[in-house]
Design an enzyme around this catalytic site. Structure first.
Site, mmCIF file in Angstrom:
data_model
loop_
_atom_site.group_PDB
_atom_site.id
_atom_site.type_symbol
_atom_site.label_atom_id
_atom_site.label_comp_id
_atom_site.label_asym_id
_atom_site.label_seq_id
_atom_site.Cartn_x
_atom_site.Cartn_y
_atom_site.Cartn_z
ATOM 1 C CD GLU A 51 -6.164 -22.194 14.857
ATOM 2 O OE1 GLU A 51 -5.073 -22.776 14.915
ATOM 3 O OE2 GLU A 51 -6.539 -21.527 13.876
ATOM 4 N NE ARG B 69 1.267 -34.170 16.434
ATOM 5 C CZ ARG B 69 0.511 -33.072 16.513
ATOM 6 N NH1 ARG B 69 0.961 -31.977 17.110
ATOM 7 N NH2 ARG B 69 -0.680 -33.056 16.004
ATOM 8 C CE LYS C 72 -7.177 -28.474 15.597
ATOM 9 N NZ LYS C 72 -7.337 -27.355 16.518
#
Ligand code: ATP
Ligand code: MG
Length: 558
Positions: free
Chosen positions: A34, A258, A268
């Site tokens: 994204e 992850r 982020k």
């Protein structure tokens, strides 16, 4: 990729699919960022996995920007993501945007409404949340659940045409309000959002939710293996439900753990806070775990790819020690870095029996680890030197193999010197060390017969360039931020940057400025001091070096 390691679980799945002739043996993956921030080392893991699979199985990888949320996305992020993926050494097949599918996704939504599988709901976000039930209690229908297909079609078109304000209506899938998986309790598909989109501008005022965009985008591209992180496991039934109901290409979702790393944050949203609140100088601050930060710090793409290979691909979450990343960069730089001398905390050394005004050019190999040494550089030798303050002691203890009155050392690449005396200022600080040198002891042609235990680095005072050196430490004081209470910013290490303004480096380092391309940027080992890279802030008048990593692991756990 190393040949000897066993297959990871995703490779096993892919090999099984190829054996079974699934998708005619075709492998197409995607990396779907994204564009709402810069990539971090966690994304590198996903990039290495997705691109690595395609490389290994003769497939391809798309770079798809998952840009369905207009309010947080920007072109700056798109550009930085492309730079970072390329820098890591990967080439995508197609560059695609979920927003390019907005028309198609709208049509998919209309198709589901037409089958009675989606409805427009006028309830507020709070009413919907309240009616969803709990994991142990079923949800309750809102008053609009049984609207007719015709009415839903008309309302959804009106939503698109801008008849309603933000939040007035949503489109929901009509699935099962009692399902034990909360994601199947009539999830949202579309919301109204009067916002400017970085690509579609003001064309749309409704935007698809992640769950309605992601799987369908995979399917439109005919992605064979859609790899994501573990938190999407509960979304998988919905991913499959949409694809089944729409009867479109059956992309399959697989989940891996992850990357979490010690002494840093990896989201982020949090990294953006550090930037906005100026705890760091920007996304590419060398202390950041971002790809651009690591690049500026001096990390190589190879070291990051090796790191991702070493941590592997698992199905359970864990936290990786940042010293493994540091190990990987040391391993690479030990082989590739060019050796130079730099004095970070200088004190003057005067060779009293070397003629003032004389300069002798000594030769040093750039890289003693390489077979051909990768060439040489000239090192000027004169009667005045800068050496490291810590290499001299007024009252040296036993086994101090450096300088003190009566002690001898070798100056690297040069001669043996013996300390005779030193000078102090009024406040008692040592300001100069006086030595004699032995002309027969020159490195490479030493016939002096003198043996010394210590070798120290130095820079000719008459020829040295002044440099600014930036030394970095962990950005956070605690190992595992996920188990700490309160605001993560309470754990910022206030001493993570130390700037040395007046270091002295070999004059040859002016050439570092000519090494412009980031891929070919030469990294340096400042002998005994660590690995360094030239920072972009450098000018010919002021060279700036970032310490990438120390020579040895100096971080000791309490
Ligand atoms: P963040 O939580 O940092 O905002 P994200 O998951 O929202 O990350 P995306 O841009 O959506 O970021 O991620 C692109 C891809 O990278 C996704 O497939 C995502 O699963 C993967 N990814 C993100 N963070 C990590 C991580 N820490 N380790 C491995 N893969 C990750
Ligand atoms: Mg995301």
């Amino acid at each position: 990729m190393s040949e000897e390691r066993s297959l990871n679980f995703i490779e096993e799945i892919v090999e099984e699919d190829i054996r079974n002739g699934k998708n005619d043996g075709r492998v197409l993956t995607r990396f779907p960022p994204e564009p709402n921030g810069y990539l971090h080392i966690g994304h590198a893991k996903s990039i290495c996995l997705n691109f690595g699979l395609a490389q290994k199985y003769n497939g391809k990888t798309n770079l798809r920007f998952d840009d369905t949320n207009p309010s947080t996305e920007e072109t700056e992020y798109v550009d930085s993501i492309k730079t970072d993926v390329k820098w890591l050494g990967f080439n995508w097949d197609k560059e695609l945007y979920s927003s390019d599918y907005f028309d198609q996704l709208f049509d998919f939504a209309v198709a589901l409404i037409s089958k009675g599988l989606a409805y427009v709901d006028d309830s507020t976000a709070e009413e919907i949340a309240a009616s969803k039930g709990t994991p142990t209690e079923p949800g309750k229908p809102t008053p609009n659940r049984d609207r007719s297909i015709e009415e839903n079609l008309q309302l959804f078109n009106e939503m698109k045409d801008g008849v309603y304000p933000d939040g007035a209506k949503v489109l929901r899938a009509k699935i099962d309000l009692a399902n034990s998986n909360m994601h199947l309790r009539d999830p949202l598909m579309y919301r109204i959002k009067w916002a400017h989109h970085h690509r579609t501008g003001d064309k749309w005022c409704i935007y698809p939710m992640y769950d309605f965009a992601h799987g369908q985008s995979d399917s439109i591209e005919e992605i064979t293996h859609s790899i994501c992180t573990l938190e999407f496991i509960p979304h998988r039934p919905l991913y499959e439900w949409f694809i089944d109901q729409l009867n479109i290409f059956p992309s399959k979702q697989y989940e891996f753990a992850r990357l979490n790393m010690t002494y840093t944050v990896m989201s982020k949203r949090k990294l953006l806070q550090l930037v906005n609140e100026k705890h760091v100088t920007g996304w590419d601050d060398p202390r950041m775990p971002t790809i651009s930060g690591l690049r500026r710090r001096g990390y190589t793409p190879l070291s990051i790819r090796n790191f991702c290979e070493k941590i592997g691909v698992a199905k359970r979450e864990n936290i990786i020690d940042v010293s493994l990343l540091e190990f990987c960069i040391r391993e690479d730089l030990n082989k590739s870095a060019w050796r130079r001398m730099a004095v970070l905390d200088p004190i003057k050394l005067v060779i009293t029996n070397y003629p003032e005004g004389q300069t002798e050019i000594l030769i040093g190999e750039n890289n003693p680890e390489a077979e051909d040494g990768e060439g040489n550089r000239d090192i000027p030798f004169t009667n005045e030197m800068w050496i490291e303050r810590e290499d001299f002691m007024e009252i040296p203890p036993k086994k101090f193999f450096r300088l003190g009155v009566g002690l001898s050392v070798r100056l690297k690449h040069a001669y043996i010197v013996k300390c005779d005396s030193f000078v102090k200022d009024e406040s008692g600080n040592v300001t100069e060390i006086h030595c004699t040198y032995f002309p027969e002891s020159k490195s490479g042609s030493d016939t002096s017969g003198i043996s010394v235990k210590g070798t120290i680095h130095w820079v000719s005072a008459q020829n040295a360039k002044t440099a600014e050196i930036r030394l970095y430490d962990r950005l956070f004081k605690v190992e595992d931020l996920s188990i700490e209470e309160g605001d993560f910013k309470n754990y910022i290490n206030q001493d993570s940057l130390q700037v040395i303004k007046n270091a002295f480096v070999e004059p040859d380092l002016l050439n570092a400025l000519n090494q412009k391309s980031i891929n070919e940027h030469i990294r340096y080992q400042f002998i005994r001091k660590g690995y360094f890279a030239l920072d972009d802030d450098s000018t010919p008048e002021n060279l700036v070096f970032n310490r990438i990593v120390t020579l040895k692991d100096a971080w000791t756990k309490k």
